[in-house]
Design a protein around this motif. Structure first.
Motif, PDB file in Angstrom:
ATOM      1  N   ALA A 109      -6.814   8.810 117.999  1.00 21.01           N
ATOM      2  CA  ALA A 109      -7.886   8.027 118.512  1.00 21.01           C
ATOM      3  C   ALA A 109      -8.650   8.496 119.693  1.00 21.01           C
ATOM      4  N   THR A 110      -8.545   9.606 119.910  1.00 17.70           N
ATOM      5  CA  THR A 110      -9.713  10.467 120.857  1.00 17.70           C
ATOM      6  C   THR A 110     -10.415  11.105 120.404  1.00 17.70           C
ATOM      7  N   GLU A 111     -11.327  11.895 121.083  1.00 18.50           N
ATOM      8  CA  GLU A 111     -12.224  12.576 120.692  1.00 18.50           C
ATOM      9  C   GLU A 111     -12.175  14.307 121.003  1.00 18.50           C
TER      10      GLU A 111
ATOM     11  N   GLY B 110     -14.888  16.697 125.343  1.00 21.82           N
ATOM     12  CA  GLY B 110     -15.292  17.934 125.599  1.00 21.82           C
ATOM     13  C   GLY B 110     -13.998  18.991 125.724  1.00 21.82           C
ATOM     14  N   VAL B 111     -12.754  18.328 125.447  1.00 21.49           N
ATOM     15  CA  VAL B 111     -11.484  18.974 125.795  1.00 21.49           C
ATOM     16  C   VAL B 111     -11.137  19.637 124.455  1.00 21.49           C
ATOM     17  N   THR B 112     -10.454  20.908 124.323  1.00 20.76           N
ATOM     18  CA  THR B 112      -9.775  21.274 123.383  1.00 20.76           C
ATOM     19  C   THR B 112      -8.465  21.388 123.422  1.00 20.76           C
TER      20      THR B 112
ATOM     21  N   ASP C 151     -10.489  16.225 134.769  1.00 14.90           N
ATOM     22  CA  ASP C 151     -11.324  15.650 135.540  1.00 14.90           C
ATOM     23  C   ASP C 151     -12.112  16.603 136.382  1.00 14.90           C
ATOM     24  N   LEU C 152     -11.409  17.724 136.553  1.00 14.38           N
ATOM     25  CA  LEU C 152     -12.237  19.101 137.227  1.00 14.38           C
ATOM     26  C   LEU C 152     -13.106  19.607 136.193  1.00 14.38           C
ATOM     27  N   ASN C 153     -12.524  19.961 135.068  1.00  8.94           N
ATOM     28  CA  ASN C 153     -13.371  20.405 134.059  1.00  8.94           C
ATOM     29  C   ASN C 153     -13.371  19.828 132.676  1.00  8.94           C
ATOM     30  N   PRO C 154     -14.438  18.998 132.454  1.00  7.98           N
ATOM     31  CA  PRO C 154     -14.419  17.871 131.116  1.00  7.98           C
ATOM     32  C   PRO C 154     -14.354  18.750 129.944  1.00  7.98           C
ATOM     33  N   ARG C 155     -14.632  20.343 129.893  1.00  8.35           N
ATOM     34  CA  ARG C 155     -14.569  20.954 128.730  1.00  8.35           C
ATOM     35  C   ARG C 155     -13.386  21.873 128.706  1.00  8.35           C
TER      36      ARG C 155
END
Length: 208
Positions: A87-89, A58-60, A27-31
């Motif tokens: 099922a997520t991106e 945007g998450v790795t 939530d604090l850092n979408p990437r």
């Protein structure tokens, strides 16, 4: 040795509490770049995370360690991670020997009752390299349950790459090991992690 102020025991060690911590990081850092452990302990937490409706685009995600097996093998932590988040991106990065470990917003670790973290064992065959790297390791003795060499972030990566670390452990035996590691009364990989970490460590422990 850490002075203790950077190591905190969470009041709630449940899977839901761990998932909530990770969700806050995203939530604090979408990437956010997040490293996760292998094995069976993370699976309920993966389920909690996927069910929270997080925007993963945007998450790795990457593992802190894995077994060296064929893709899709039952012992592959990469296969479990990809299956859990299919099922997520989320972008899921596979470990490769020699790869440089990037800056991590969160490093989530488990720990064995022998004090090993990632695939850095009290006794192992390995050739470490300078820098935040992924190295090949082999526990000594080799486990009958998982008789495979491993890929693991080295200690430099585990202690220098993350902005924060969470350690998730279950059982009284592991609690005693962590407490001894914090006090410096034992010499194990978990002791080295606590002594060298340059970021806060939060411990999520529960009896079961």
């Amino acid at each position: 040795m850490s002075d203790g102020r950077s190591v905190t025991w969470a009041k709630d060690g449940s899977a839901g509490a761990v998932a909530a911590h990770i969700a806050r990081v995203i939530d604090l850092n979408p990437r956010a770049r997040i490293a996760v452990p292998g094995g069976s302990t993370p699976l309920p937490i993966f389920e909690e995370l996927v069910g929270r409706g997080i925007d993963w685009s945007g998450v790795t995600l990457m593992l802190g360690d894995d077994r060296i097996v064929e893709p899709g093998h039952a012992a592959s932590n990469q296969a479990k991670l990809e299956g859990a988040f299919c099922a997520t991106e989320a972008t899921i990065v596979a470990l490769e020997e020699g790869m440089e470990v990037p800056d991590l917003d969160l490093l989530w670790l488990g720990m064995g009752s022998d004090g090993h973290i990632a695939s850095l064992f009290p006794e192992m065959k390995t050739e470490d390299v300078e820098g935040r790297r992924v190295i090949r390791t082999e526990p000594v003795p080799l486990s009958a349950e998982a008789p495979f060499p491993r890929l693991s972030m080295n200690m430099e990566a585990l202690t220098q790459a993350p902005r924060e670390i969470i350690l998730v452990a279950r059982g009284e035996d592991k609690k005693r090991v962590i407490e001894a590691a914090i006090s410096g009364s034992i010499t194990l990989p978990i002791t080295t992690l606590i002594a060298r970490a340059t970021c806060p460590i939060t411990i999520y422990w529960s009896a079961e």
